[in-house]
Enzyme design. Structure first.
Site, short mmCIF file in Angstrom:
data_model
loop_
_atom_site.label_atom_id
_atom_site.label_comp_id
_atom_site.label_asym_id
_atom_site.label_seq_id
_atom_site.Cartn_x
_atom_site.Cartn_y
_atom_site.Cartn_z
N GLY A 47 0.84 -1.19 0.00
CA GLY A 47 0.00 0.00 0.00
C GLY A 47 0.87 1.24 0.00
N CYS A 90 5.85 -0.01 7.58
CA CYS A 90 5.48 1.18 6.81
C CYS A 90 6.69 1.64 6.00
CB CYS A 90 5.01 2.28 7.76
SG CYS A 90 4.49 3.79 6.93
N HIS A 132 -4.60 1.18 7.29
CA HIS A 132 -3.26 1.74 7.44
C HIS A 132 -3.06 2.90 6.46
CE1 HIS A 132 1.22 1.26 8.08
NE2 HIS A 132 1.19 1.94 6.95
N GLU A 133 -3.41 2.69 5.19
CA GLU A 133 -3.22 3.74 4.19
C GLU A 133 -4.16 4.92 4.44
OE1 GLU A 133 -0.57 3.65 2.54
OE2 GLU A 133 -0.16 1.55 2.96
N HIS A 136 -2.82 7.33 6.91
CA HIS A 136 -1.84 8.28 6.38
C HIS A 136 -2.52 9.56 5.89
CE1 HIS A 136 2.00 6.35 6.70
NE2 HIS A 136 1.58 5.25 6.09
#
Length: 167
Positions: A47, A90, A132-133, A136
């Site tokens: 990702g 990450c 997770h993405e 961001h």
């Protein structure tokens, strides 16, 4: 296409809320998506969010099986109350992994690279990557989600521990 430089933790572009994308079909967005796809493949990731390549935009790419998916202006919602803990890494924090608890299932929606509305549900690793993405895009790192920092380690040390004989 070009491989883009990946922003590292602490850079201001990673710390704020990214902006909505007005026109996912613009030539500028097409170039950015192509460059992000090449960068993701080159980095061996699953990702990549636009802020990670110095673009404060609500856009990320993720691998969905063998398919590379694009999502502009995403919305992610947990489905149910079940959670799972798993190790995350990450590209913006190289060399580290941490155990993070997240909702097991999510619903997602947004726009694809053609500007069409898309939606779906995800579980397992796909749900984890989407969350997770999406984090961001709101200036959140997986470290901020960790409840127990003793479950944070360097990749090499974690691999060494995993390979050690169990007593």
């Amino acid at each position: 296409m070009a491989i883009l430089k990946i922003a590292r933790m602490g850079h201001p572009v990673l710390l704020g809320r990214a902006q909505e994308v007005a026109d996912p079909t613009s030539e500028e967005m097409r170039r950015l998506v192509d460059d992000m796809a090449e960068t993701l493949v080159d980095a061996g990731g699953i990702g990549l969010a636009a802020p990670q390549v110095y673009q404060p935009l609500r856009l990320f790419l993720w691998r969905d099986g063998n398919e590379l998916r694009v999502l502009f202006n995403p919305e992610i919602e947990p489905l149910g109350t079940e959670t799972d803990a798993a190790w995350e890494g990450c590209l913006s924090i190289p060399g580290l992994r941490g155990r993070v608890e997240r909702p097991s299932r999510v619903a997602w929606r947004g726009l694809d690279e053609e500007g069409r509305e898309v939606s779906g549900e995800a579980s397992g690793i796909a749900a984890r990557v989407l969350q997770h993405e999406n984090d961001h895009l709101d200036g959140i790192f997986y470290l901020m989600r960790m409840q127990d920092l003793s479950m944070l380690g360097f990749n090499e040390e974690l691999a060494r521990l995993a390979a050690a004989p169990q007593s």
